[in-house]
Scaffold this motif. Structure first.
Motif, PDB file in Angstrom:
ATOM      1  N   THR A 134       0.773  -1.332  -0.102  1.00  0.00           N
ATOM      2  CA  THR A 134      -0.105   0.078   0.231  1.00  0.00           C
ATOM      3  C   THR A 134       0.840   1.178  -0.171  1.00  0.00           C
ATOM      4  O   THR A 134       0.292   2.420   0.058  1.00  0.00           O
ATOM      5  CB  THR A 134      -0.832   0.109   1.216  1.00  0.00           C
ATOM      6  OG1 THR A 134      -0.253   0.135   2.268  1.00  0.00           O
ATOM      7  CG2 THR A 134      -1.788  -1.288   1.237  1.00  0.00           C
ATOM      8  N   PHE A 177       2.373  -3.527 -10.265  1.00  0.00           N
ATOM      9  CA  PHE A 177       1.709  -2.557 -10.991  1.00  0.00           C
ATOM     10  C   PHE A 177       1.984  -2.451 -12.672  1.00  0.00           C
ATOM     11  O   PHE A 177       2.982  -2.938 -12.825  1.00  0.00           O
ATOM     12  CB  PHE A 177       1.838  -1.004 -10.521  1.00  0.00           C
ATOM     13  CG  PHE A 177       1.562  -1.030  -8.996  1.00  0.00           C
ATOM     14  CD1 PHE A 177       0.356  -0.332  -8.696  1.00  0.00           C
ATOM     15  CD2 PHE A 177       2.375  -0.942  -7.983  1.00  0.00           C
ATOM     16  CE1 PHE A 177      -0.090  -0.092  -7.374  1.00  0.00           C
ATOM     17  CE2 PHE A 177       2.094  -0.859  -6.654  1.00  0.00           C
ATOM     18  CZ  PHE A 177       0.733  -0.470  -6.220  1.00  0.00           C
ATOM     19  N   GLU A 199       1.595   4.621 -12.356  1.00  0.00           N
ATOM     20  CA  GLU A 199       0.688   3.950 -11.573  1.00  0.00           C
ATOM     21  C   GLU A 199       1.206   3.467 -10.021  1.00  0.00           C
ATOM     22  O   GLU A 199       0.384   3.795  -9.060  1.00  0.00           O
ATOM     23  CB  GLU A 199       0.181   2.606 -12.210  1.00  0.00           C
ATOM     24  CG  GLU A 199      -1.040   2.014 -11.403  1.00  0.00           C
ATOM     25  CD  GLU A 199      -1.539   0.832 -12.210  1.00  0.00           C
ATOM     26  OE1 GLU A 199      -2.285  -0.052 -11.501  1.00  0.00           O
ATOM     27  OE2 GLU A 199      -1.145   0.683 -13.150  1.00  0.00           O
ATOM     28  N   CYS A 200       2.335   3.026  -9.882  1.00  0.00           N
ATOM     29  CA  CYS A 200       3.068   2.524  -8.779  1.00  0.00           C
ATOM     30  C   CYS A 200       3.174   3.983  -7.826  1.00  0.00           C
ATOM     31  O   CYS A 200       2.765   3.866  -6.472  1.00  0.00           O
ATOM     32  CB  CYS A 200       4.101   1.730  -8.883  1.00  0.00           C
ATOM     33  SG  CYS A 200       4.917   1.311  -7.346  1.00  0.00           S
ATOM     34  N   GLU A 257       1.688   6.993  -8.040  1.00  0.00           N
ATOM     35  CA  GLU A 257       0.385   7.240  -7.440  1.00  0.00           C
ATOM     36  C   GLU A 257      -0.160   6.462  -6.079  1.00  0.00           C
ATOM     37  O   GLU A 257      -0.769   7.115  -5.321  1.00  0.00           O
ATOM     38  CB  GLU A 257      -0.652   7.420  -8.979  1.00  0.00           C
ATOM     39  CG  GLU A 257      -0.236   8.404  -9.752  1.00  0.00           C
ATOM     40  CD  GLU A 257      -0.999   8.276 -10.771  1.00  0.00           C
ATOM     41  OE1 GLU A 257      -1.736   7.083 -11.073  1.00  0.00           O
ATOM     42  OE2 GLU A 257      -1.134   9.364 -11.880  1.00  0.00           O
ATOM     43  N   ALA A 258       0.187   5.139  -6.169  1.00  0.00           N
ATOM     44  CA  ALA A 258      -0.358   4.332  -5.272  1.00  0.00           C
ATOM     45  C   ALA A 258       0.300   4.497  -3.697  1.00  0.00           C
ATOM     46  O   ALA A 258      -0.104   4.436  -2.829  1.00  0.00           O
ATOM     47  CB  ALA A 258      -0.542   2.847  -5.498  1.00  0.00           C
ATOM     48  N   LYS A 262       1.568  10.101  -0.983  1.00  0.00           N
ATOM     49  CA  LYS A 262       0.661  10.621  -0.318  1.00  0.00           C
ATOM     50  C   LYS A 262       1.174  11.965  -0.225  1.00  0.00           C
ATOM     51  O   LYS A 262       2.202  12.164   0.706  1.00  0.00           O
ATOM     52  CB  LYS A 262       0.102   9.832   0.695  1.00  0.00           C
ATOM     53  CG  LYS A 262      -0.264   8.420   0.593  1.00  0.00           C
ATOM     54  CD  LYS A 262      -0.599   7.740   1.736  1.00  0.00           C
ATOM     55  CE  LYS A 262      -0.916   6.278   1.385  1.00  0.00           C
ATOM     56  NZ  LYS A 262      -0.036   5.461   0.375  1.00  0.00           N
TER      57      LYS A 262
END
Length: 499
Positions: free
Chosen positions: A22, A446, A451-452, A454-455, A458
């Motif tokens: 995560t 990913f 994409e990785c 962005e996940a 934060k």
């Protein structure tokens, strides 16, 4: 839950981040090692110190997270750039590594320009010849230590030596190779014209791979020494600045990074080939495939602050040193600092310039000097930002990582001086996080690096520029820019008196 490990090999320490699927950092480990300055301007390290402390860090991870270690699906690396590690036929180190902040190679840089000329060098290397780059270091060793050079079978960059000792496989990635002054950056191959011009056998250059490429697994000895599974995949990784950009999400045009570590970096993403800003900033391959970045560098950014603390307040922690800085007004009560402790890179490629405090008087306190240092570092990074803007690059927001995010006062200062919103993320470990993202993407978590990122990444806070302070800083910045031309000749004359 699945995990990856990002290993960030810095100048003063190796830092390891254990990151789950995560994007949560579940463990951080830092192991320091010494830095040697045998002569003025020299900066060296023993590469085996890097290996020993990396193994110690991995062992600490395995001991603290025994269940997680069976679920580690990759290790990748971020590494200090440009450092020369010379290896013999058995891949053993021939001499201490010459680091990125070593400035002994001014004569070799001069010889490069005399051989090719500035225009031809820019065509071939897309970058100027600077003391920190790897090619001048190779030339220095050949000239001053010929008995060492004749034994050299390969050179590698710092992180690549650590990875070699963990896996037995020798490679470098495009983002790190770009900082050697020997890579055809857009052709993505070692440059035959550059190697030929300076008598460098292309066979001494390591094989090239993508940053997310899997290059092997841990050796049996390393698995036993660390407690990690023998089959743990190891990925190539990238240069610290490229990984810092990945870890900060600088993966599309318009995104820019301010990174304050030992050095300071202003870095902006680009996909367009050939836009090198006239050679005023660096142009390198990104750790993201088929992408590039432009970058300006302040050689002694965070180092200026750590030098001041060690020299004048060794008993204090950094938070204690920064106490009271917020109460000091912009301009540090009439005190300016230029962060040229180790020479400078951007926009002044000058190995002999040295730092200055301008305007000091008996009323100034330690807090004034500390604030002046923070402002001087930020002014220096602003000079790189101006080079981007002058060439038409749009800077919408700047992500700040590294030591500059540990103080809200400094974050606000960046917003006011850069006149741009500053984004702070929940993890400031950009290079280590970037290495972890490369491992996760390489392991197939990913479909894309973006994409990785962005996940995993934060946002924590945004600092907006204050109009009144920005106006004050604009006046101070104009004064700051006058210090270099006023002191350059003096510093050059003083260089003959240094040890």
């Amino acid at each position: 839950m699945k995990h990856v490990i990002g290993v960030d090999l810095g100048t003063s320490a190796v830092k390891l981040l254990v990151v789950n699927e995560t994007g949560e950092v579940v463990m951080e480990v830092s192991k320091s090692y010494p830095l040697s300055h045998p002569k003025s301007g020299w900066s060296e390290q023993d590469p085996n110190d890097w290996v020993r402390e990396t193994i110690a860090g991995l062992s600490e991870v395995a001991a603290a997270l025994p269940q997680a270690t069976t679920q580690i699906e990759g290790i990748s690396f971020s590494g200090q750039m440009h450092g020369l590690v010379l290896l013999d036929e058995q891949n053993e180190v021939l001499r201490p590594a010459i680091l990125w902040n070593d400035t002994r190679t001014s004569p070799q840089c001069k010889a490069i320009y005399e051989k090719l000329g500035a225009e031809r060098l820019q065509q071939l290397a897309k970058n100027p010849a600077l003391e920190g780059f790897t090619l001048p270091k190779l030339m220095w060793v050949r000239e001053h230590e010929p008995e060492v050079f004749t034994k050299a079978a390969k050179f590698v960059l710092p992180k690549d030596y650590v990875r070699l000792k963990l896996t037995g496989a020798l490679h470098t990635d495009y983002s790190d190779a770009a900082g050697t002054l020997l890579l055809d950056i857009e052709g993505r191959t070692w440059s035959e014209p550059l190697c030929s011009a300076f008598g460098i056998d292309p066979l001494i250059c390591p094989p090239l791979v993508e940053s997310h490429a899997c290059v092997g697994q841990l050796t049996e000895d390393i698995a036993l020494a660390t407690g990690l599974p023998r089959q743990t995949p190891v990925f190539a990784g990238g240069a610290d600045n490229a990984c810092g950009a990945v870890g900060a999400g600088i993966l599309e045009d318009g995104k820019t990074l301010a990174s304050i570590g030992t050095s300071g970096v202003m870095l902006s993403y680009q996909e367009e080939k050939g836009k090198t800003f006239g050679g005023g900033v660096h142009y390198f391959n990104h750790a993201a495939e088929d992408a590039f970045y432009t970058m300006g560098v302040t050689l002694a950014a965070g180092y200026s602050l750590s030098w001041f603390k060690q020299t004048f307040a060794p008993e204090e922690t950094f938070p204690q040193l920064l106490e009271g800085v917020a109460e000091v007004p912009p301009g540090a009560n009439g005190l300016l600092f230029t962060p040229y402790l180790a020479g400078e890179r951007t926009p002044h490629a000058d190995a002999t310039i040295r730092a200055s405090f301008i305007g000091a008087d008996s009323s100034h306190t330690k807090a004034d000097f500390t604030r002046a240092i923070l402002e001087g570092i930020t002014f220096s990074l602003r000079e790189s930002l101006d080079l981007f803007r002058e060439q038409g690059k749009t800077i919408e927001r700047i992500v700040s990582i590294g030591g500059g995010v540990k103080s809200e006062t400094w974050l606000q200062m960046q917003a006011d001086i850069f006149q741009t919103p500053i984004v702070k993320q929940t993890s400031e470990q950009g290079p280590g996080m970037g290495a972890a993202i490369l491992a996760a993407y390489g392991a197939g978590w990913f479909g894309s690096l973006k994409e990785c990122a962005e996940a995993f990444i934060k946002q924590d806070a945004v600092f907006e520029p204050d109009c009144n302070r920005a106006k004050t800083y604009e006046t101070l910045y104009e004064l700051y820019k006058q210090v270099y031309p006023a002191t350059a000749a003096i510093c050059k004359a003083l260089s003959s008196f240094r040890k």
